[in-house]
Design a protein around this motif. Structure first.
Motif, PDB file in Angstrom:
ATOM      1  N   SER A  91       0.827  -1.207   0.000  1.00 16.20           N
ATOM      2  CA  SER A  91       0.000   0.000   0.000  1.00 16.20           C
ATOM      3  C   SER A  91       0.857   1.250   0.000  1.00 16.20           C
ATOM      4  CB  SER A  91      -0.943   0.003   1.215  1.00 16.20           C
ATOM      5  OG  SER A  91      -0.242   0.213   2.427  1.00 16.20           O
ATOM      6  N   VAL A  92       2.017   1.196   0.645  1.00 15.21           N
ATOM      7  CA  VAL A  92       2.925   2.341   0.639  1.00 15.21           C
ATOM      8  C   VAL A  92       3.573   2.492  -0.736  1.00 15.21           C
ATOM      9  CG1 VAL A  92       4.985   3.348   1.673  1.00 15.21           C
ATOM     10  CG2 VAL A  92       3.359   2.114   3.106  1.00 15.21           C
ATOM     11  N   VAL A  93       4.069   1.390  -1.281  1.00 17.04           N
ATOM     12  CA  VAL A  93       4.722   1.433  -2.596  1.00 17.04           C
ATOM     13  C   VAL A  93       3.735   1.890  -3.665  1.00 17.04           C
ATOM     14  CG1 VAL A  93       5.823   0.041  -4.382  1.00 17.04           C
ATOM     15  CG2 VAL A  93       6.429  -0.306  -1.973  1.00 17.04           C
ATOM     16  N   GLY A  94       2.529   1.305  -3.639  1.00 16.50           N
ATOM     17  CA  GLY A  94       1.528   1.700  -4.619  1.00 16.50           C
ATOM     18  C   GLY A  94       1.112   3.143  -4.462  1.00 16.50           C
ATOM     19  N   GLY A  95       1.012   3.617  -3.208  1.00 14.62           N
ATOM     20  CA  GLY A  95       0.659   5.006  -2.974  1.00 14.62           C
ATOM     21  C   GLY A  95       1.720   5.963  -3.478  1.00 14.62           C
ATOM     22  N   LEU A  96       2.984   5.530  -3.416  1.00 16.63           N
ATOM     23  CA  LEU A  96       4.082   6.374  -3.880  1.00 16.63           C
ATOM     24  C   LEU A  96       4.154   6.449  -5.388  1.00 16.63           C
ATOM     25  CD1 LEU A  96       7.023   5.369  -1.527  1.00 16.63           C
ATOM     26  CD2 LEU A  96       6.127   7.670  -1.849  1.00 16.63           C
ATOM     27  N   PHE A  97       4.041   5.310  -6.057  1.00 18.32           N
ATOM     28  CA  PHE A  97       4.423   5.253  -7.460  1.00 18.32           C
ATOM     29  C   PHE A  97       3.328   4.792  -8.417  1.00 18.32           C
ATOM     30  CE2 PHE A  97       8.232   4.297  -4.857  1.00 18.32           C
ATOM     31  CZ  PHE A  97       8.940   5.447  -5.135  1.00 18.32           C
ATOM     32  N   GLY A  98       2.263   4.177  -7.922  1.00 17.22           N
ATOM     33  CA  GLY A  98       1.312   3.564  -8.842  1.00 17.22           C
ATOM     34  C   GLY A  98      -0.096   4.102  -8.810  1.00 17.22           C
ATOM     35  N   ASN A  99      -0.308   5.230  -8.123  1.00 15.40           N
ATOM     36  CA  ASN A  99      -1.643   5.803  -8.057  1.00 15.40           C
ATOM     37  C   ASN A  99      -1.783   6.958  -9.026  1.00 15.40           C
ATOM     38  OD1 ASN A  99      -2.699   4.071  -6.203  1.00 15.40           O
ATOM     39  ND2 ASN A  99      -2.265   5.359  -4.440  1.00 15.40           N
ATOM     40  N   GLY A 100      -3.000   7.402  -9.223  1.00 20.14           N
ATOM     41  CA  GLY A 100      -3.253   8.557 -10.064  1.00 20.14           C
ATOM     42  C   GLY A 100      -4.640   9.106  -9.800  1.00 20.14           C
ATOM     43  N   GLY A 101      -4.809  10.389 -10.086  1.00 22.10           N
ATOM     44  CA  GLY A 101      -6.113  11.014  -9.913  1.00 22.10           C
ATOM     45  C   GLY A 101      -6.329  11.476  -8.492  1.00 22.10           C
ATOM     46  N   GLY A 102      -7.580  11.710  -8.146  1.00 24.26           N
ATOM     47  CA  GLY A 102      -7.922  12.276  -6.855  1.00 24.26           C
ATOM     48  C   GLY A 102      -7.781  13.792  -6.873  1.00 24.26           C
ATOM     49  N   GLY A 103      -7.978  14.411  -5.716  1.00 23.01           N
ATOM     50  CA  GLY A 103      -7.827  15.860  -5.615  1.00 23.01           C
ATOM     51  C   GLY A 103      -8.958  16.643  -6.251  1.00 23.01           C
ATOM     52  N   GLU A 104     -10.111  15.998  -6.472  1.00 21.48           N
ATOM     53  CA  GLU A 104     -11.209  16.678  -7.159  1.00 21.48           C
ATOM     54  C   GLU A 104     -11.812  17.808  -6.343  1.00 21.48           C
ATOM     55  OE1 GLU A 104     -10.843  12.665  -9.107  1.00 21.48           O
ATOM     56  OE2 GLU A 104     -10.913  13.362  -7.027  1.00 21.48           O
TER      57      GLU A 104
END
Length: 954
Positions: A285-298
């Motif tokens: 979850s940490v690795v994915g949160g760092l490098f593999g997420n996108g979007g949000g902030g709407e």
């Protein structure tokens, strides 16, 4: 016989933790308290497997393969500057490329990279360890990289876990606690540690039951490969635990366990908690949160849109906002550049279900509660983040673990936790000297001591690969090479996260308020699920922060985690964040398993099928002796018709993801054919840029000028000329890595405006000449000679660093107005120069020029100059469109910038004295434990990097 150190020596009080350690240093260093693992002889080196790269594959990962240090080694580093074996031996070659690349040849590549051939030649064996009869870990003399060969699959994975313990035990322990939101209780209450757990835990606030469910989901839904993946993961954990026990019993465990009070250095009383398979989910979850997420902030996007509409009116305001949003900028450089369209996330003509907040009603959901002791002191000083969505911005930059905590503040600061920092350059065999493809690629994962990635080779039944894996989830190679192919990735960041406006309600039928803790889900008033994490700490040798405690709390709904509260159309709502990979942190393990399987990946087509099983948002690149290929992975949800993905959506069934089931957070996903992909384009480049035509960016940064232009321009020229080699492609990367994006791509337009009339002021004439000379020389931030620590054009670099923020503000704020300008700069930071500690990645981070207003400045100035512009901004800003007034604004700010002394532009920090330009830019490996390393020349390049050219294929 081991000598015992008197307990009174280690317990003696003094003015600092380091001084307390110093008193015992000589004794500990000579006590023989800590001893290495015994090893077998070199004769036991496993036979190599088939390697079709034939010595033409190379890689590098600074600072070094060994990321573990005993207490004696930590003390030696602090007192005498010594380094454990293989802790920093890749730092020098990596650093040297910034000065050595102009004369680089294929023959001299190994001066700057390691040979990444399979196996270890007999005369290069440094050690051999057998943690079980069915696995051998062979380390080479030069770099100490573990080459793991198992006769059984279990033994292979056990060996991978054992080697991970040898190289990264402390780091893995840190990150499982970060993922669980328990860092301060584990490593102390320093502000940096508080900030890290407050940043990451709200993104994935899992209970132990949640973590286990994810393990069970992979087993049940992944078929035979899912079952095998979890068996491999358990074998890896078993190996990690085996080393944990051996190192504790043998007293050669990482010294940080003593420094944080987990184990007594004299009695050996204490414990390193056993690792569990659910720890891997927390780590993922940490690795994915760092490098593999996108979007949000709407929510923030909606607020900036409302500011624009308030300034210009709804119609013009929306137009202006959309121009800065730049969803599909026609001037943006794209990885697929042949015009192929891959529509995704485009703005609908008539959006449905929008849920914009009422003006002035938005408040962030509080994360931290019930502070006591040092936690309360930190809150009063304003140094700990209150917003669960954003990382702490005011934490002091920390360079070591003593007094200030184990982790450096801002190590994943700002929005960098969700943004990517990697690059790739691939050229088809049609344009190379050999007729075989050439690739130079790798992830830019930041610079840490020890590094987040670890190098290894895995050879066993169904596994044959060499490369890197994130520490703690390394049962497979995640980026590297197989027998006759290589692969890498860059963070893609496409939009896989949405914001829903959840109507609030009261269970008894009362009138809801913004503070209500129940919400309407498909017609039923449903209580929010409260998730808590209580942390407390006491001072330790490594962290003298006074005792304190606090409680983190998030509220979870069927539509994700509550991030804000507001009113929309006068009714109270909670805004929630829902990403498609939530509750699926480790599903991608099946894709990585396939990439490591030589019987599965045999060509570009099978590579793409493997990448389709990776749910995080990545751009994947592939090269073998015949083909180059690209595939964009990610769990892209199929959204309801006419939903605007850039803004909040009503939490109603009509606007949910298609086939949405909140039980395991599953939904329909876009089919593989709709993902950007290509085979054998003339070349590919990627630097976290736009993927393809009509593939909408998830953020504001992918416009007319982006750092990928630095690669695209160079590789396009190489390809047009032909005869590309490994060395020439590496030179293109290395030159881009020391180039200032503003100087190369935007300064020409700036100088055109300034020179539209003669410059009279002597000081301004001098500044313009300095800038122009720098531009003509390549706009590089490079040394006059290797090791000089002085730039070839220091004054021009200083002026640009001082000028850019002033220039942008003078160009845009008068037209936008203060409120809208502030709102838009909150969406996209103005600058990310190497020396900027205020940027998304923080100071000394290497990665630069990903996020800034260079594209806006470029479009606006070309508009003022009357030059062609595709996708113009919604208004003309510099000088309100007047060339003369624009010129005056630029010259006025230039005069201010040129007069700023270096001591003001580079104010100094814990690592650099004021005015030291080279040092301000320099890369410093941020300490995640007790060992620190020297700073190196700034380079904007991958942390782990491969240079490959396969001459043969199976």
């Amino acid at each position: 016989m081991r000598r015992r150190i008197p307990r009174t020596t280690l317990n003696r009080k003094s003015s600092s933790p380091l001084r307390r350690l110093t008193a015992a240093a000589a004794l500990v260093l000579t006590a023989g308290l800590l001893s290495p693992l015994s090893t077998a002889t070199a004769a036991d080196e496993p036979a190599p497997v088939s390697d079709y790269c034939k010595g033409q594959c190379a890689d590098i990962l600074p600072p070094g393969a060994n990321g573990s240090a005993t207490l004696a080694e930590i003390l030696g580093n602090k007192l005498f500057g010594t380094q454990p074996a293989h802790a920093d031996d890749q730092l020098g070659p990596y650093d040297a490329l910034s000065s050595g690349y102009p004369s680089l040849t294929d023959d001299t590549l190994t001066n700057f990279f390691n040979d990444s051939s399979f196996g270890v030649p007999g005369d290069q064996v440094g050690s051999v360890t057998r943690p079980r009869d069915d696995v051998t870990i062979t380390r080479d003399k030069k770099n100490g990289v573990p080459h793991i060969k198992g006769s059984t699959r279990y033994g292979t994975e056990f060996g991978a876990g054992f080697a991970a313990g040898q190289d990264r035990l402390w780091l893995i322990d840190l990150f499982r606690h970060i993922g669980r939101g328990e860092l301060t209780s584990f490593a102390g209450g320093a502000l940096a540690n508080q900030g890290l757990e407050q940043q990451f835990w709200p993104q994935a606030p899992y209970t132990e039951e949640d973590l286990q469910k994810q393990v069970d989901f992979i087993k049940s839904s992944g078929g035979e490969r899912g079952q095998q993946a979890m068996e491999d993961a358990q074998a890896y954990i078993d190996g990690l635990n085996a080393y944990r026990v051996k190192s504790k019993n043998g007293r050669y465990f990482p010294g940080e366990y003593v420094l944080t009070g987990k184990i007594d250095a004299i009695t050996n009383i204490g414990e390193i908690q056993p690792f569990k398979i659910t720890d891997m989910i927390a780590l993922a979850s940490v690795v994915g949160g760092l490098f593999g997420n996108g979007g949000g902030g709407e929510v923030d996007a909606a607020l900036s849109l409302l500011k624009s509409q308030e300034k210009y009116g709804v119609e013009k305001g929306t137009q202006v906002w959309e121009s800065f949003r730049g969803r599909n900028d026609p001037e943006a450089v794209t990885t697929i550049h042949d015009g192929t369209s891959f529509p995704y996330g485009q703005k609908p003509a008539n959006a449905r279900g929008q849920a914009l907040p009422d003006k002035g009603s938005v408040v962030p959901e509080p994360l931290v509660h019930d502070r006591t002791g040092s936690a309360a002191t930190a809150a009063r000083s304003g140094t700990v983040a209150k917003d669960p969505v954003k990382a702490p911005a005011k934490l002091k930059p920390l360079q070591g673990m003593y007094d200030d905590g184990v982790l450096p503040a801002g190590m994943f600061s700002g929005s960098a936790a969700k943004k990517g920092m990697s690059n790739a350059l691939l050229v088809s065999g049609k344009h190379t000297a050999s007729g075989h493809p050439v690739a130079v690629f790798g992830p830019q994962t930041g610079y840490f001591a020890p590094q987040l990635l670890m190098m290894q080779e895995l050879q066993g039944p169904g596994i044959s690969a060499r490369g890197v894996s994130f520490a703690g989830v390394g049962m497979y190679i995640q980026l590297g090479r197989g027998q006759d192919y290589s692969w890498s990735a860059t963070s893609a960041g496409q939009d896989i996260t949405d914001t829903y406006a959840v109507p609030l309600c009261e269970p008894g039928g009362g009138t809801p308020t913004k503070d209500s803790t129940s919400y309407v889900y498909r017609g039923t008033c449903t209580p929010m699920e409260k998730l808590e994490k209580k942390n407390s700490w006491k001072p330790t040798v490594a962290d003298s922060t006074a005792a304190g405690s606090y409680r983190m709390q998030v509220l979870r709904t069927k539509y994700g985690i509550v991030t804000h509260r507001a009113t929309a159309d006068g009714k109270p709502v909670a805004y929630t964040s829902l990403r498609s990979t939530y509750r699926h942190e480790a599903d991608s393990i099946i894709g990585f398993q396939m990439l490591n399987d030589p019987s599965y990946v045999k060509d570009a087509a099978s590579f793409a099928k493997a990448a389709q099983h990776i749910s995080y948002a990545f751009n994947w690149f592939y090269a073998d002796s015949r083909d180059i290929a690209y595939y964009n992975s990610g769990a892209n949800p199929v959204r309801a018709k006419d939903i605007d993905t850039s803004l909040p959506v009503k939490a109603e069934q009509a606007y949910e993801w298609q086939d949405f089931d909140p039980t395991d957070n599953t939904a329909a996903q876009t089919p593989p054919a709709q993902h950007p992909q290509s085979v054998n384009q003339d070349y590919y480049i990627s630097w976290n840029n736009k993927q393809a035509k009509d593939f909408t960016a998830a953020n504001f940064s992918l416009g007319a000028v982006q750092r990928a232009n630095l690669l695209d321009d160079r590789v396009k020229k190489l390809t047009a000329t032909g005869g590309v080699t490994r060395a020439s492609l590496t030179r293109a990367m290395a030159e881009a890595a020391v180039t200032d994006l503003r100087g190369e791509q935007v300064l020409p337009e700036i100088l055109k405006v300034i020179r539209s009339k003669p410059v009279d002021d002597p000081q301004l004439v001098k500044a313009v000449q300095q800038l122009d000379s720098w531009r003509a020389a390549g706009a590089q931030r490079n040394q006059t000679a290797a090791g000089s620590k002085t730039y070839a054009h220091p004054d021009a670099v200083r002026i640009m660093d001082a000028w850019w923020p002033l220039l942008v503000q003078a160009e845009f704020e008068p037209g936008l107005g203060g409120d809208l300008y502030q709102s838009l700069t909150g969406q996209l930071s103005v600058d990310e120069a190497p020396s900027a500690g205020h940027g998304p990645t923080g100071a000394h981070a290497g990665s630069a020029f990903q996020y800034g207003w260079w594209g806006y400045v470029d479009k606006d100035l070309r508009t003022v100059l009357g030059e062609p512009v595709q996708g113009k901004l919604g208004d003309t800003y510099c000088g309100a469109g007047s060339l003369s007034a624009c010129r005056d604004a630029l010259l006025k700010t230039l005069a201010t910038a040129a007069a700023k002394p270096a001591t003001e532009v580079y104010p100094g920090d814990d690592s650099c004295k004021a005015g030291d330009q080279w040092c301000a830019d320099s890369i410093i490996h941020r300490a995640l434990g007790g060992i620190t390393h020297r700073g190196i020349q700034w380079q904007n390049r991958p942390t782990y990097q491969q240079v490959v050219e396969f001459p043969a294929h199976r």
